[in-house]
Scaffold this motif. Structure first.
Motif, short mmCIF file in Angstrom:
data_model
loop_
_atom_site.label_atom_id
_atom_site.label_comp_id
_atom_site.label_asym_id
_atom_site.label_seq_id
_atom_site.Cartn_x
_atom_site.Cartn_y
_atom_site.Cartn_z
N SER A 94 0.82 -1.20 0.00
CA SER A 94 0.00 0.00 0.00
C SER A 94 0.86 1.25 0.00
N HIS A 95 1.90 1.26 0.83
CA HIS A 95 2.77 2.44 0.90
C HIS A 95 3.51 2.64 -0.40
N GLY A 96 4.10 1.57 -0.93
CA GLY A 96 4.87 1.71 -2.17
C GLY A 96 4.01 2.14 -3.34
N LEU A 97 2.85 1.50 -3.50
CA LEU A 97 1.98 1.86 -4.61
C LEU A 97 1.39 3.25 -4.43
N GLY A 98 1.13 3.64 -3.19
CA GLY A 98 0.61 4.98 -2.95
C GLY A 98 1.61 6.04 -3.37
N LEU A 99 2.87 5.85 -3.01
CA LEU A 99 3.90 6.81 -3.40
C LEU A 99 4.08 6.84 -4.91
N ILE A 100 4.06 5.67 -5.52
CA ILE A 100 4.21 5.61 -6.98
C ILE A 100 3.04 6.33 -7.66
N THR A 101 1.83 6.14 -7.15
CA THR A 101 0.66 6.78 -7.74
C THR A 101 0.76 8.29 -7.69
N VAL A 102 1.12 8.82 -6.52
CA VAL A 102 1.23 10.27 -6.38
C VAL A 102 2.31 10.83 -7.29
N ARG A 103 3.47 10.18 -7.29
CA ARG A 103 4.59 10.69 -8.10
C ARG A 103 4.24 10.64 -9.59
N ALA A 104 3.60 9.57 -10.03
CA ALA A 104 3.24 9.47 -11.43
C ALA A 104 2.19 10.51 -11.81
#
Length: 283
Positions: A94-104
């Motif tokens: 959840s943390h990794g995908l959340g950060l990736i989503t925001v950055r993308a």
């Protein structure tokens, strides 16, 4: 899961009943007849045999009960470990995908002369987060396949890891700040749970509010460690990307297991997560 095994021996009730019958028979039979003068010795011998049988039977039943109890305890421990690993996997993904989503999402909006450079930086951040998440997943899967490899895992997170957790969220686009005074004597379990609360709160803010401002704070209130994470609400034009909805429920169970409370509610335009964890190690 099965309830805790119980044990009660049936050997001694049977033995007492047999002894009662033997004594009753001895009392009803006279000993005037020479043929019956040896009867008391026979009754005593039978009583000894019955008692010995009851002792041996009780020992066997107790050993069988202890085996069942050990199997039950092992199954319960395995279930707890599976739930813990599931929680860790959820937090990690959840943390990794959340950060990736925001950055993308932020990179997709960039424009102007600095747009290509910023997009290249965003892609580098996404790659770094993806590699770290993949590495941690492989470590956990390795532990599931080979429990003896657990020693190769990194140590449990502590309050010293909070600046890195917040910095990673900041690098992914969140305007995250951390207020962490010096707190001595906080127990390892509370420190690990504080990190889990912060990680989940940042992940939720990233998914629901995008590149918004998040204020994280940890303080001590008497014998309780209080952790808060408050965001300012969705950034302009941000479309929420909700997850499965199990993160806060699992986190609340984790906090409750330590005797604490977790409050997650809307606050103004944003959202606030507050965890209160009693800490027996606190001075």
């Amino acid at each position: 899961m099965e309830s805790r095994p119980t044990w009660s021996s049936r050997a001694w009730p049977v033995a007492w009943a047999m002894l009662f019958l033997l004594v009753s028979g001895l009392m009803t039979v006279g000993n005037q007849d020479p043929a019956t003068q040896m009867l008391p010795l026979v009754v005593v011998g039978l009583a000894v045999l019955v008692s010995a049988w009851a002792v041996l039977r009780t020992r066997r039943e107790r050993r069988a009960h202890e085996d069942r109890l050990a199997a039950w305890a092992g199954e319960r421990a395995a279930q707890a470990e599976r739930l813990r690993i599931a929680g860790d996997l959820h937090d990690l993904v959840s943390h990794g995908l959340g950060l990736i989503t925001v950055r993308a999402a932020v990179a997709a909006r960039l424009g102007g002369p600095d747009g290509p450079a910023e997009q290249a930086s965003a892609l580098a951040d996404i790659e770094a987060v993806s590699r770290e998440t993949t590495t941690e997943l492989r470590r956990m899967l390795t532990v599931l396949r080979t429990p003896e490899a657990a020693a190769a895992l990194r140590p449990a997170e502590s309050l010293a890891d909070l600046p890195g957790i917040v910095a990673a969220a900041r690098g992914a686009g969140l305007d995250a700040t951390l207020d962490l005074p010096a707190l001595d004597g906080v127990s390892p379990g509370v420190q690990l749970t504080v990190c889990a609360v912060v990680r989940e709160a940042l992940s939720n803010a990233a998914r629901h509010a995008g590149p918004t401002r998040v204020r994280v704070g940890v303080r001590r209130d008497g014998g309780t460690v209080v952790v808060t994470a408050v965001d300012d609400g969705p950034a302009d034009g941000w479309e929420p990307r909700p997850g499965a909805g199990h993160g806060l429920d699992a986190l609340r169970e984790r906090v409750t297991a330590l005797g604490g409370t977790l409050d997650a509610r809307a606050e103004g335009a944003g959202f606030a997560v507050t965890g209160q964890l009693p800490d027996g190690a606190a001075p």
